[in-house]
Design a protein around this motif. Structure first.
Motif, PDB file in Angstrom:
ATOM      1  N   ALA A 131       0.818  -1.220   0.000  1.00 42.75           N
ATOM      2  CA  ALA A 131       0.000   0.000   0.000  1.00 42.75           C
ATOM      3  C   ALA A 131       0.855   1.275   0.000  1.00 42.75           C
ATOM      4  O   ALA A 131       0.325   2.362  -0.194  1.00 42.75           O
ATOM      5  CB  ALA A 131      -0.930   0.000   1.216  1.00 42.75           C
ATOM      6  N   LEU A 132       2.159   1.133   0.195  1.00 40.59           N
ATOM      7  CA  LEU A 132       3.023   2.314   0.244  1.00 40.59           C
ATOM      8  C   LEU A 132       3.212   2.906  -1.153  1.00 40.59           C
ATOM      9  O   LEU A 132       3.246   2.180  -2.150  1.00 40.59           O
ATOM     10  CB  LEU A 132       4.392   1.935   0.837  1.00 40.59           C
ATOM     11  N   PRO A 133       3.354   4.237  -1.247  1.00 39.56           N
ATOM     12  CA  PRO A 133       3.578   4.876  -2.554  1.00 39.56           C
ATOM     13  C   PRO A 133       4.893   4.420  -3.189  1.00 39.56           C
ATOM     14  O   PRO A 133       5.773   3.874  -2.513  1.00 39.56           O
ATOM     15  CB  PRO A 133       3.638   6.373  -2.216  1.00 39.56           C
ATOM     16  N   SER A 134       5.043   4.694  -4.481  1.00 40.62           N
ATOM     17  CA  SER A 134       6.187   4.181  -5.244  1.00 40.62           C
ATOM     18  C   SER A 134       7.530   4.688  -4.737  1.00 40.62           C
ATOM     19  O   SER A 134       8.539   4.003  -4.889  1.00 40.62           O
ATOM     20  CB  SER A 134       6.028   4.532  -6.723  1.00 40.62           C
ATOM     21  N   GLU A 135       7.577   5.881  -4.111  1.00 40.20           N
ATOM     22  CA  GLU A 135       8.870   6.376  -3.626  1.00 40.20           C
ATOM     23  C   GLU A 135       9.441   5.511  -2.500  1.00 40.20           C
ATOM     24  O   GLU A 135      10.600   5.625  -2.140  1.00 40.20           O
ATOM     25  CB  GLU A 135       8.784   7.840  -3.183  1.00 40.20           C
ATOM     26  N   TRP A 136       8.626   4.645  -1.937  1.00 40.59           N
ATOM     27  CA  TRP A 136       9.072   3.745  -0.877  1.00 40.59           C
ATOM     28  C   TRP A 136       9.583   2.414  -1.418  1.00 40.59           C
ATOM     29  O   TRP A 136      10.001   1.558  -0.649  1.00 40.59           O
ATOM     30  CB  TRP A 136       7.918   3.489   0.093  1.00 40.59           C
ATOM     31  N   HIS A 164      13.455   5.985   7.263  1.00 44.08           N
ATOM     32  CA  HIS A 164      13.799   6.380   5.902  1.00 44.08           C
ATOM     33  C   HIS A 164      12.819   7.394   5.313  1.00 44.08           C
ATOM     34  O   HIS A 164      12.865   7.666   4.122  1.00 44.08           O
ATOM     35  CB  HIS A 164      13.855   5.142   5.004  1.00 44.08           C
ATOM     36  N   GLU A 165      11.964   7.964   6.154  1.00 47.28           N
ATOM     37  CA  GLU A 165      10.925   8.874   5.659  1.00 47.28           C
ATOM     38  C   GLU A 165      11.506  10.086   4.937  1.00 47.28           C
ATOM     39  O   GLU A 165      11.029  10.486   3.878  1.00 47.28           O
ATOM     40  CB  GLU A 165      10.041   9.322   6.823  1.00 47.28           C
ATOM     41  N   ARG A 166      12.552  10.662   5.500  1.00 47.38           N
ATOM     42  CA  ARG A 166      13.173  11.837   4.882  1.00 47.38           C
ATOM     43  C   ARG A 166      13.680  11.492   3.478  1.00 47.38           C
ATOM     44  O   ARG A 166      13.481  12.239   2.522  1.00 47.38           O
ATOM     45  CB  ARG A 166      14.324  12.354   5.744  1.00 47.38           C
ATOM     46  N   HIS A 167      14.295  10.328   3.332  1.00 47.84           N
ATOM     47  CA  HIS A 167      14.836   9.927   2.035  1.00 47.84           C
ATOM     48  C   HIS A 167      13.718   9.628   1.033  1.00 47.84           C
ATOM     49  O   HIS A 167      13.838   9.957  -0.144  1.00 47.84           O
ATOM     50  CB  HIS A 167      15.760   8.722   2.197  1.00 47.84           C
ATOM     51  N   ALA A 168      12.640   9.017   1.496  1.00 47.02           N
ATOM     52  CA  ALA A 168      11.507   8.753   0.606  1.00 47.02           C
ATOM     53  C   ALA A 168      10.891  10.063   0.121  1.00 47.02           C
ATOM     54  O   ALA A 168      10.512  10.189  -1.045  1.00 47.02           O
ATOM     55  CB  ALA A 168      10.464   7.890   1.307  1.00 47.02           C
ATOM     56  N   ASN A 169      10.812  11.044   1.010  1.00 45.13           N
ATOM     57  CA  ASN A 169      10.288  12.356   0.617  1.00 45.13           C
ATOM     58  C   ASN A 169      11.197  13.022  -0.410  1.00 45.13           C
ATOM     59  O   ASN A 169      10.724  13.674  -1.339  1.00 45.13           O
ATOM     60  CB  ASN A 169      10.107  13.262   1.829  1.00 45.13           C
ATOM     61  N   GLU A 170      12.506  12.853  -0.255  1.00 48.03           N
ATOM     62  CA  GLU A 170      13.450  13.411  -1.229  1.00 48.03           C
ATOM     63  C   GLU A 170      13.247  12.756  -2.603  1.00 48.03           C
ATOM     64  O   GLU A 170      13.278  13.434  -3.631  1.00 48.03           O
ATOM     65  CB  GLU A 170      14.891  13.206  -0.770  1.00 48.03           C
ATOM     66  N   VAL A 171      13.024  11.448  -2.622  1.00 46.23           N
ATOM     67  CA  VAL A 171      12.772  10.737  -3.879  1.00 46.23           C
ATOM     68  C   VAL A 171      11.502  11.278  -4.532  1.00 46.23           C
ATOM     69  O   VAL A 171      11.462  11.554  -5.738  1.00 46.23           O
ATOM     70  CB  VAL A 171      12.654   9.211  -3.642  1.00 46.23           C
ATOM     71  N   ARG A 172      10.432  11.447  -3.735  1.00 44.66           N
ATOM     72  CA  ARG A 172       9.167  11.958  -4.264  1.00 44.66           C
ATOM     73  C   ARG A 172       9.335  13.355  -4.845  1.00 44.66           C
ATOM     74  O   ARG A 172       8.875  13.640  -5.962  1.00 44.66           O
ATOM     75  CB  ARG A 172       8.104  11.985  -3.165  1.00 44.66           C
ATOM     76  N   ILE A 173      10.035  14.235  -4.124  1.00 42.37           N
ATOM     77  CA  ILE A 173      10.243  15.608  -4.589  1.00 42.37           C
ATOM     78  C   ILE A 173      11.065  15.614  -5.877  1.00 42.37           C
ATOM     79  O   ILE A 173      10.766  16.346  -6.817  1.00 42.37           O
ATOM     80  CB  ILE A 173      10.910  16.456  -3.482  1.00 42.37           C
ATOM     81  N   THR A 174      12.094  14.784  -5.930  1.00 45.25           N
ATOM     82  CA  THR A 174      12.919  14.696  -7.144  1.00 45.25           C
ATOM     83  C   THR A 174      12.089  14.211  -8.326  1.00 45.25           C
ATOM     84  O   THR A 174      12.200  14.741  -9.429  1.00 45.25           O
ATOM     85  CB  THR A 174      14.118  13.755  -6.911  1.00 45.25           C
TER      86      THR A 174
END
Length: 198
Positions: A131-136, A164-174
């Motif tokens: 169920a997690l978004p693709s950035e995860w 790893h939330e901060r890194h997943a957010n960075e992936v999403r923003i990128t």
């Protein structure tokens, strides 16, 4: 840190211990409401957070006690629980994560029983991870390699992934910034490897 059945007793003892400290009420308030947020000032047309030395004496005192209460809570944890929350630096965040690990979510016992009783643990974990978004996705792969989905509870997986939330957010923003996959690859910094994180 006792077992889950002793969590309420542990909370009571930590509260009593902190309350017995000088400015204990200030520390308990910070656990409930979060730490001091540094005020900002305008300097040369730029807004920036104040430095510690620019805070008032009362603000410096609050900041000092925010650090002290974080240490008190961390010292009261079992090593396995500590490993899941040690990336947090704020007492309120640690307190909330420990509560989640020990008590679970706000679902009532009956709701949990109805929803999960008929499902095996591996099914619950797989549903949660899928169920997690693709950035995860890279972190989900890491969890599948590092944890047993048959025995690990989903709230433990949540705590593990939250590191790893901060890194997943960075992936999403990128990804949002570079919609074209080739542009994304060309502009990506060195890829983050969750298995190499502390």
């Amino acid at each position: 840190m006792p077992e889950k059945s002793m969590y309420d007793s542990w909370v009571s003892r930590i509260h009593l211990f902190i309350n017995g400290k000088k400015h204990g009420m200030m520390m308990l308030d910070s656990i409930d409401n979060g730490p001091l947020v540094y005020p900002t000032i305008k300097e040369n047309g730029q807004t920036r957070p104040m430095k510690y030395s620019e805070l008032t004496k009362a603000q410096q005192l609050q900041d000092d006690y925010d650090v002290q209460e974080t240490n008190i809570i961390l010292h009261g944890l079992r090593p396995d629980v500590y490993a899941l929350v040690n990336h947090q630096e704020v007492a309120k965040d640690i307190w909330d994560r420990v509560k989640l690990l020990m008590k679970g979510t706000e679902l009532s016992y009956q709701e949990c029983k109805c929803r999960l009783m008929t499902m095996q643990q591996v099914q619950v974990n797989t549903k949660f991870l899928n169920a997690l978004p693709s950035e995860w996705s890279m972190f989900v792969t890491d969890v599948k390699l590092a944890k047993s989905l048959y025995t690990t509870k989903y709230d433990q997986l949540y705590a593990y992934l939250s590191q790893h939330e901060r890194h997943a957010n960075e992936v999403r923003i990128t990804r949002e910034r570079y919609l074209d996959p080739l542009t994304l690859v060309a502009n990506s910094p060195t890829l983050y490897n969750p298995s190499q994180s502390p």
